[in-house]
Each structure stands twice: as C-alpha cells, then as structure tokens.
Design a protein around this motif. Structure first.
Motif, short mmCIF file in Angstrom:
data_model
loop_
_atom_site.label_atom_id
_atom_site.label_comp_id
_atom_site.label_asym_id
_atom_site.label_seq_id
_atom_site.Cartn_x
_atom_site.Cartn_y
_atom_site.Cartn_z
N PHE A 30 0.81 -1.21 0.00
CA PHE A 30 0.00 0.00 0.00
C PHE A 30 0.85 1.27 0.00
CE2 PHE A 30 -2.37 -3.26 2.44
CZ PHE A 30 -3.40 -3.45 1.54
N SER A 31 0.30 2.29 -0.66
CA SER A 31 0.87 3.63 -0.61
C SER A 31 -0.27 4.57 -0.22
CB SER A 31 1.44 4.02 -1.98
OG SER A 31 1.89 5.35 -1.98
N VAL A 32 -0.21 5.12 0.99
CA VAL A 32 -1.31 5.90 1.53
C VAL A 32 -0.75 7.18 2.15
CG1 VAL A 32 -3.25 5.95 3.15
CG2 VAL A 32 -2.62 3.79 2.03
N ARG A 33 -1.22 8.32 1.67
CA ARG A 33 -0.73 9.59 2.20
C ARG A 33 -1.45 9.94 3.51
NH1 ARG A 33 -1.95 15.59 -0.01
NH2 ARG A 33 -3.84 15.08 1.15
N GLY A 34 -2.81 9.86 3.52
CA GLY A 34 -3.56 10.34 4.66
C GLY A 34 -3.55 11.86 4.69
N PRO A 35 -4.17 12.48 5.69
CA PRO A 35 -4.88 11.87 6.82
C PRO A 35 -6.28 11.39 6.43
CG PRO A 35 -5.10 14.24 6.92
CD PRO A 35 -4.19 13.96 5.74
N LEU A 36 -6.95 10.73 7.36
CA LEU A 36 -8.35 10.39 7.18
C LEU A 36 -9.16 11.67 7.18
CD1 LEU A 36 -9.96 7.70 6.99
CD2 LEU A 36 -10.48 7.95 9.42
N ASN A 37 -10.29 11.68 6.46
CA ASN A 37 -11.12 12.88 6.45
C ASN A 37 -12.23 12.80 7.50
OD1 ASN A 37 -12.54 10.90 5.14
ND2 ASN A 37 -13.00 12.10 3.31
N LEU A 38 -11.91 12.16 8.62
CA LEU A 38 -12.77 12.11 9.80
C LEU A 38 -11.91 12.27 11.05
CD1 LEU A 38 -15.10 9.07 9.00
CD2 LEU A 38 -15.86 11.41 9.34
N PRO A 39 -12.40 12.97 12.07
CA PRO A 39 -11.63 13.07 13.32
C PRO A 39 -11.66 11.75 14.07
CG PRO A 39 -13.77 14.08 13.60
CD PRO A 39 -13.66 13.71 12.14
N ARG A 40 -10.86 11.65 15.12
CA ARG A 40 -10.83 10.44 15.96
C ARG A 40 -12.22 10.14 16.47
NH1 ARG A 40 -7.06 8.54 20.25
NH2 ARG A 40 -6.63 6.73 18.96
N SER A 41 -12.54 8.85 16.50
CA SER A 41 -13.89 8.43 16.89
C SER A 41 -13.96 8.24 18.41
CB SER A 41 -14.24 7.13 16.17
OG SER A 41 -13.40 6.07 16.59
N PRO A 42 -15.16 8.02 18.95
CA PRO A 42 -15.31 7.95 20.41
C PRO A 42 -14.39 6.94 21.10
CG PRO A 42 -17.45 8.17 19.39
CD PRO A 42 -16.47 8.01 18.27
N GLN A 43 -14.10 5.81 20.44
CA GLN A 43 -13.22 4.82 21.06
C GLN A 43 -11.75 5.09 20.77
OE1 GLN A 43 -15.10 0.58 21.53
NE2 GLN A 43 -15.35 1.18 19.40
N GLY A 44 -11.44 6.17 20.08
CA GLY A 44 -10.07 6.38 19.62
C GLY A 44 -9.83 5.57 18.37
N ARG A 45 -9.96 4.27 18.50
CA ARG A 45 -9.96 3.34 17.38
C ARG A 45 -11.06 2.31 17.62
NH1 ARG A 45 -3.88 1.73 18.67
NH2 ARG A 45 -2.90 3.78 18.43
N PRO A 46 -11.80 1.91 16.60
CA PRO A 46 -12.69 0.76 16.77
C PRO A 46 -11.91 -0.46 17.26
CG PRO A 46 -13.21 1.91 14.74
CD PRO A 46 -11.95 2.54 15.28
N VAL A 47 -12.57 -1.33 17.98
CA VAL A 47 -11.94 -2.55 18.49
C VAL A 47 -11.56 -3.45 17.32
CG1 VAL A 47 -12.34 -4.66 19.84
CG2 VAL A 47 -13.16 -2.44 20.69
N ILE A 48 -10.39 -4.07 17.41
CA ILE A 48 -9.92 -4.97 16.35
C ILE A 48 -10.06 -6.42 16.81
CG2 ILE A 48 -7.91 -5.75 15.04
CD1 ILE A 48 -7.01 -2.91 14.83
#
Length: 452
Positions: free
Chosen positions: A202-220
């Motif tokens: 993968f080649s990914v620049r980012g950032p995401l176009n959404l702010p951090r979500s309530p959990q910081g990160r969804p559970v993996i």
C-alpha cells in the motif's frame, strides 16, 4: 460458584443467516424469511442487548460458494452487507457493540478506515472490525483475479493493512478540532497528520477525512488460529474469535496467544480470547437431544458432504457415509482456512468418526464446540472453560433464530449472572468499556509528546 467473581465473561452474539445450523431455515421454530426483513435483525440486536451481551457479530463472505452445486439449491446463501446493516442497527440500540467482518484481501485501507470510523461515530463508540484475509478462489473471481493469493502472502498484506488503518484512525489527535466561530478556526493543522506510508502492498498519504472516533480506534478482532494467525492476533488484535473442541486445546491456544502478546510488548489482558459455542438448550437433557436430532434430520446428505468436503479440501462424494475418511492432504497444501481444516481433521482422528458422524458435526457447529443440555449443564461447561484458563468469554452461535438466542438470554444468562460470572447491567457506553480495554492515544500525539 465462580472462584473469582471479580472476573466476568465477555459474550458475543454471532448473527449468521437464520441460524448457525445449515438446516436452520427448515427447522419449525425458525423465521425462514427473516433474512430479508429488517425487523428480524432489529429483534436479534435488541434481544442480545437485553441479555447485556458485549457485542453482536456479523461474519461475511464475498461470494456465493457453491462448489458442489448444493448450496444455492438447498441452503441459505443470502448475506447482507455487514457495515450497512450495523449502521442501521446502531440507530435502534444503545449499548451493545457492533462488530463486522471485512476482508483485507479485497478492500483498501482508506475506505475501510473511513467506514468503521463513521460507524464508531454514529454508534457512540460501539464499532469493531473483524480482520480476515478471505479464503476462497470464488472471492478472487469477483475481484478481477484468477486465483486466490497464498496463505502467507494474505497475512503479510493483512499485517500492513491493519497498521495503515490504525494510523489513519490516529491521524487526527483528540483535540484537533477547535471549532472557534469567532476566530474562524475549525481545526488545528499541527494536530492533523499525513502518514506518507510506503509499503510492499500500500501507498497511503492520509490523513483520514474524519476526526478520531469515540473509542479512539474501533476494536480490532481477529480469528486465525494458524501459527501465522496467532502472531497477527497477538500483535494487532484486541479480541480473538477461535474454535476448539476440547478444554486442553483451548488452554494451549489461550496460553500461546497471551504469551505471544507479551513478546510483542502488550499486556495479556489487552487480548480477549472468545471461542465459538453452539448451544442446544432444553428443559431436560432428553429435550435438548430431541432438538439436536430434529435439526440434523433436516440436513440433506448432499449438503452435509459438500460442507465437509469444503472444510477438508477433499471431494467426499462417492465415499461410503458410514465409512472412514479417505487420506487427507497435508496442512501445507491447504490455501484456505488452515486452522479450520486442522480442527476438523483432528476431531475426526481423535474420535474415530465416520464421514456421516463428522458431517453432522460440521453442519451444526461448523467446527465449533456444541454444548447440549439444560441451562445448568451448559452454564457449568462455560464456567469450566472460563475458570480453567481456556478463554475470556464466548461467541454464542444460536442454532436457529430467533428462538435460539432468546432461549440463551432467558435461560443461560440468568444462570451465569447468579454465579457472578456475567454483568446484570452495562456499566459503560462503548465496546471498549464492555471489554475492559483502554482507549488508546493517537500514535501521533504520543510521538509529539516524546519529541519525535
């Protein structure tokens, strides 16, 4: 009573079609048309939430699998897209976690990170991603590929995929949004980070176009039990779904993954192990046996053989049903689900099962453990695994729906609660809080704090 009442079970409600038994759609107490009805899914989610489950979980496959020309004709092959369905269910529930399977083999990190972040925002912090690598050539054929990638290649892609996704979820620090109307300042550019990721896949620049979500990160969540899968889980997962038949197997896996987590610099408590359980509940043992027999009577032999053949990578049509298994391929020859192949093969050898006997084990629990009996007997077995170092909880697989889940909530949950093994009320609002997992800081915030 439990020896350690402070430690409590984690429970997932595994939604699969109209029940996990392959013939559930033919069972008299099943809502056979529910698979196309939003009320069916809403009832499932609300029933699980009434039972105080940690989460509901949706599996997924990116193809109709009909290798032996029996599935479309005789089984339910309809599967709604899980993220769309969970977005709907987030609006009719309040506390229960929402976990979906999405493959790293046939998706891109940016899209996936955005979709799960949206679900986490919409649900108030209840999203979870089950990381899978896909396992069938039929899926490859739906994505412009002639052949499925090999096992190790899929897991290397998955490892990089997860790293990119979590970096995208972190790309906005928690206080990146200023929202100062008077000053005309919406966001702080110093707290929104480009990734500039360059890797083999993968080649990914980012950032995401959404702010951090309530959990910081969804559970993996991760489900692989092969050596490669265990390392990926220990390195990246916060919940591990797995399948084991015996207490000793489950204990070995539990100890292995927890130990590997420590090697990767993590606490063992950061990884929750939750094997699948297929419960058949009766007021008496005899009633439970009768339920199981009635379910098995609905299985057409051709369907059972096709499922078993797919699990083992061997075409079993033409072999005597009441005879032994033929010689099986070596594990390294399997390019699909290696851990499931090993589990089913070991079960056949350990119990000296005929093809017919093994077929019925696969058509019901699909390789997971079946527990049949009264509520007290089922609770006893769940407690034994939990207290004997085999798991942190269970992923419950109702044989048929809606009744299979309703019975568990009405008969098994109160028994577990009485023993002090399971919550009587939710104490948090996010899935991380249900699971006892901390909210992780943004990696970029950590780097800024350390001067990197």
């Amino acid at each position: 009573m439990s020896n350690n009442p402070q430690r409590q079970l984690h429970l997932g409600a595994f939604l699969f079609q109209v029940g996990h038994h392959v013939a559930a759609w033919r069972y008299p107490d099943t809502d056979a048309h529910g698979i196309l009805n939003h009320d069916f899914y809403e009832n499932f989610a609300k029933t699980a939430e009434r039972g105080k489950f940690d989460m509901i979980f949706l599996a997924d496959t990116l193809a109709v699998i009909d290798r032996y020309q029996t599935s479309i004709k005789h089984t339910v092959t309809v599967r709604p897209e899980p993220l769309t369905l969970l977005a709907y269910l987030s609006g009719v529930t309040e506390r229960i976690g929402l976990a979906a399977t999405v493959s790293t083999t046939y998706h891109e990190p940016y899209n996936l990170a955005r979709e799960f972040s949206t679900l986490d925002h919409l649900s108030g912090g209840r999203a979870a991603w089950n990381v899978v690598t896909s396992g069938r050539d039929e899926e490859a054929h739906n994505f412009s590929k002639s052949k499925h990638p090999d096992h190790d290649q899929r897991y290397e892609r998955a490892r990089e995929f997860v790293d990119v996704v979590t970096a995208l979820w972190d790309s906005w620090e928690d206080d990146a949004i200023i929202s100062d109307r008077d000053a005309g300042l919406f966001g702080n550019p110093q707290k929104v980070h480009e990734l500039h990721h360059r890797g083999p896949e993968f080649s990914v620049r980012g950032p995401l176009n959404l702010p951090r979500s309530p959990q910081g990160r969804p559970v993996i969540i991760q489900a692989g039990a092969s050596d490669t899968g265990q390392h990926l889980a220990a390195q990246t997962a916060e919940v591990v779904f797995t399948a084991w038949q015996t207490l000793e197997e489950a204990q070995r896996f539990y100890a292995s993954v927890k130990s590997l987590a420590v090697q990767y610099g993590r606490s063992p408590d950061e990884v929750k192990i939750m094997p699948g359980i297929f419960p058949i509940i009766g007021a008496t043992e005899e009633e439970a046996r009768e339920k199981e027999a009635l379910l098995q009577q609905q299985v057409l032999p051709a369907v059972g053989l096709s499922m078993l053949s797919a699990s083992l990578g061997v075409d079993l049509t033409g072999y005597p049903l009441d005879g032994p298994l033929p010689e099986l391929p070596e594990l390294e020859q399997i390019n699909g689900g290696k851990s499931r192949f090993q589990l089913v093969a070991d079960m056949a050898r350990r119990e000296n099962l005929t093809i017919r006997q093994l077929m019925y084990r696969v058509t019901g629990a699909r390789g997971h453990r079946t527990i049949s009996g009264t509520p007290v007997q089922i609770a006893d077995q769940l407690e034994e695994w939990f207290t004997q170092g085999a798991c942190d909880g269970f992923n419950i697989m109702p044989p048929y729906l809606p009744g299979g889940l309703e019975e568990f909530v009405e008969k098994i949950i109160p028994e577990l609660q009485e023993r002090g093994l399971f919550r009587t009320e939710y104490t948090g609002t996010t899935l991380r809080e249900h699971l006892g997992l901390v909210r992780p800081p943004s990696r970029f915030e950590s780097n800024a704090a350390s001067g990197q």
